[in-house]
Structure formats: structure tokens, C-alpha cells
Design an enzyme around this catalytic site. Structure first.
Site, short mmCIF file in Angstrom:
data_model
loop_
_atom_site.label_atom_id
_atom_site.label_comp_id
_atom_site.label_asym_id
_atom_site.label_seq_id
_atom_site.Cartn_x
_atom_site.Cartn_y
_atom_site.Cartn_z
N SER A 227 3.05 -2.17 10.14
CA SER A 227 4.50 -2.26 10.35
C SER A 227 5.08 -3.64 10.01
CB SER A 227 4.87 -1.86 11.79
OG SER A 227 4.45 -0.54 12.05
N GLY B 114 2.15 2.32 10.69
CA GLY B 114 3.12 3.39 10.54
C GLY B 114 3.79 3.79 11.86
N GLU C 127 -7.04 5.14 7.51
CA GLU C 127 -6.74 6.55 7.23
C GLU C 127 -7.90 7.20 6.50
OE1 GLU C 127 -2.95 5.84 5.36
OE2 GLU C 127 -2.13 5.26 7.29
N GLU D 225 -5.98 -4.63 10.26
CA GLU D 225 -4.95 -3.61 10.50
C GLU D 225 -5.25 -2.87 11.80
OE1 GLU D 225 -2.83 -2.55 6.53
OE2 GLU D 225 -4.31 -1.04 7.03
N ASN E 110 0.87 -1.18 0.00
CA ASN E 110 0.00 0.00 0.00
C ASN E 110 0.91 1.22 0.00
OD1 ASN E 110 -1.79 2.05 0.50
ND2 ASN E 110 -2.27 1.44 2.61
N HIS F 171 -9.73 1.72 4.41
CA HIS F 171 -8.48 1.85 5.18
C HIS F 171 -8.73 2.81 6.35
CE1 HIS F 171 -4.40 2.88 6.29
NE2 HIS F 171 -4.03 1.75 5.70
N LYS G 204 0.18 4.28 -0.31
CA LYS G 204 -0.41 5.51 0.24
C LYS G 204 -0.09 6.68 -0.71
CE LYS G 204 -0.23 3.40 4.73
NZ LYS G 204 -0.21 3.54 6.16
#
Ligand code: PGA
Length: 253
Positions: A212, A172, A96, A166, A9, A94, A11
Site C-alpha cells: 500500500s 492491497g 501471492e 512486504e 508491480n 511474491h 500484477k
């Protein structure tokens, strides 16, 4: 043989020129399991990535989509637009997007339906915040996401859906869920899907871990029975790192 998907991904990273150079680098490695590798890239890179990956087996896709086929939605991209480029996958929900762009389980559900109708495989992200985990509410939270996100989706379409667990606290942050924590939640998700549909359908679903994941921790995470791969952010930006994770999966297969 265990099924895997090793999905990067990206991003909001890389220009198209950088994306093409990544594609050429990873294609040149001729990974034995190239078919199990995918890159989820920003919209502007997709057409060129499709060309760069043609004939390599490596899959590609988008990170978001709108659920309406067309209309007055300034700044959005539709399923037919993605279909025209030939994407294999599209990330949906996701954390985010849920946090910064108003994604809800309702819009996630509409996006899943629109993608499945067009035969593009959604990678649905679910996962709890640190606050929820500290309150030991992760299973209740993730189960409620799954119930809402899959509302009205028939079992026959489930083989085309990938789920990525996730935990938000591991994205991250460099803080990976332990392999046991990741396995516990991926197994739990499989169980919930088995209850909502049937065990055979659930057993065949690809359930990924994301947060991660990197070459050093991938072998142990990927060896867990209910983890069918990874949704990899930071470590997918370098072709060598994504390839190393893919090779770990190949050894376990
Ligand atoms: P990360 O991101 O690997 O950088 O933690 C994973 C993701 O958000 O998909």
C-alpha cells in the site's frame, strides 16, 4: 547518495495496448531519476514494454519465472525466454505466488540461482502474515525465509539481488506498515544479510518496502535510512502516481 529502486508491480493488470500507453506517458515526463524506476509486468506485455522503454532509462521485468531452462512445464516461462526479451528484473517469491501457486523457499532459491546465472536481477519478496505479526514472530519468520532463499548463493552475486519486505497484511489492503515498522524490518533484514554474508555487502543491498505504498505515504517511508525504495502494486497502475513516488525518492537522494 542514497540508492533507490521504485518498482511497479502490475500484477495481472493491463493489456499490452494499455501497457504501451502507460510507458509512453511516463517516458514523456522525462523523470530525472528514470534509471531508478522499473515496471514488473505480465509476460505478454514484456516485448512491447522493452521497446517502449528503450532509451528512456526506465527498467522493466517479469513477475515470475521457472527455474528450469526448458522442458515439459506447460504454461511456464524460462529464464532464457526472459533473457531474450532483455528484461532487467524478475520478482521472485511474491506472497501471492507463495499463497496461490505453491511457491516455496526451495523453488524461490532455485529461481534466484537461475536468474543470477543469467544476469537478471531478482527482486526477492519476503514478509509475514497478520497471524505471525500478531504473535510477534515477524523477525523469526522473515529470517528463516532469508536463510532458506539464499542457500548456496555466494556473496559476489548479492549486489544483483533486491529484497522487498512486504508484510502480507499490508498488501492491497490500504493498511500500510507505519514508516517505523517498515524501517525496523528493513533494518532487521539488512542485519540478517550482514550476519549471513558481511556488513559491507549488506549495506550496499537495495531493500525495498512494499504494501500500500502511494504518493501520499511514500516521502516518509522513503526517507527511512534502510528503505531503498518501494515495490508498488495498486499505485503503480497510473503513470502519474508511479512518477510522483519516483520524484519523492529523487528529492531524498
Ligand atoms: P500494493 O501491492 O501496493 O497494492 O499493496 C504491493 C505488492 O504486492 O507488491
Amino acid at each position: 547518495m542514497k540508492k533507490f529502486l521504485i518498482a511497479g508491480n502490475w500484477k495481472m493488470h493491463k493489456t499490452t495496448a494499455e501497457a504501451v500507453s502507460f510507458a509512453e506517458e511516463i517516458a514523456a515526463m522525462k523523470l530525472p531519476n528514470a534509471e531508478d524506476v522499473a515496471v514488473l509486468a505480465p509476460f505478454t506485455q514484456l516485448a512491447e514494454l522493452g521497446k517502449a522503454f528503450a532509451g528512456t532509462g526506465i527498467k522493466f521485468g517479469a513477475q515470475n519465472v521457472h527455474f528450469e531452462p526448458s522442458g515439459a512445464f506447460t504454461g511456464e516461462i524460462s529464464v532464457p525466454m526472459l533473457k531474450e526479451i532483455g528484461v532487467d528484473y524478475c520478482i521472485v517469491g511474491h506472497s501471492e505466488r507463495r499463497e496461490y501457486f505453491g511457491e516455496t523457499d526451495k523453488t524461490v532459491n532455485l529461481k534466484l540461482k537461475a536468474l543470477l546465472e543469467a544476469d537478471i536481477k531478482p527482486i526477492l519478496c519476503v514478509g509475514e502474515s497478520l497471524e505471525v505479526r500478531e504473535g510477534k514472530g515477524e523477525q523469526t519468520f522473515v529470517a528463516s525465509q532469508l536463510v532458506a532463499d539464499f542457500e548456496g548463493i555466494p556473496a559476489a552475486l548479492l549486489p544483483n539481488v533486491v529484497i522487498a519486505y512486504e508484510p502480507i497484511w499490508a498488501i492491497g489492503t490500504g493498511k500500510t506498515a507505519t514508516p517505523d515498522q517498515a524501517e525496523e524490518m528493513c533494518a532487521f533484514i539488512r542485519g540478517v544479510m550482514g550476519g549471513m554474508y558481511d556488513n559491507k555487502t549488506a549495506d550496499e543491498m537495495l531493500i525495498l518496502y512494499g504494501g500500500s505504498m502511494k504518493p501520499s505515504n511514500a516521502p516518509e517511508l522513503l526517507s527511512k535510512p534502510d528503505i531503498n525504495g518501494g515495490l508498488i502494486g495498486g499505485a503503480s497502475l497510473k503513470a502519474a502516481d508511479l512518477a510522483a513516488i519516483a520524484l519523492s525518492a529523487n528529492e531524498i537522494k
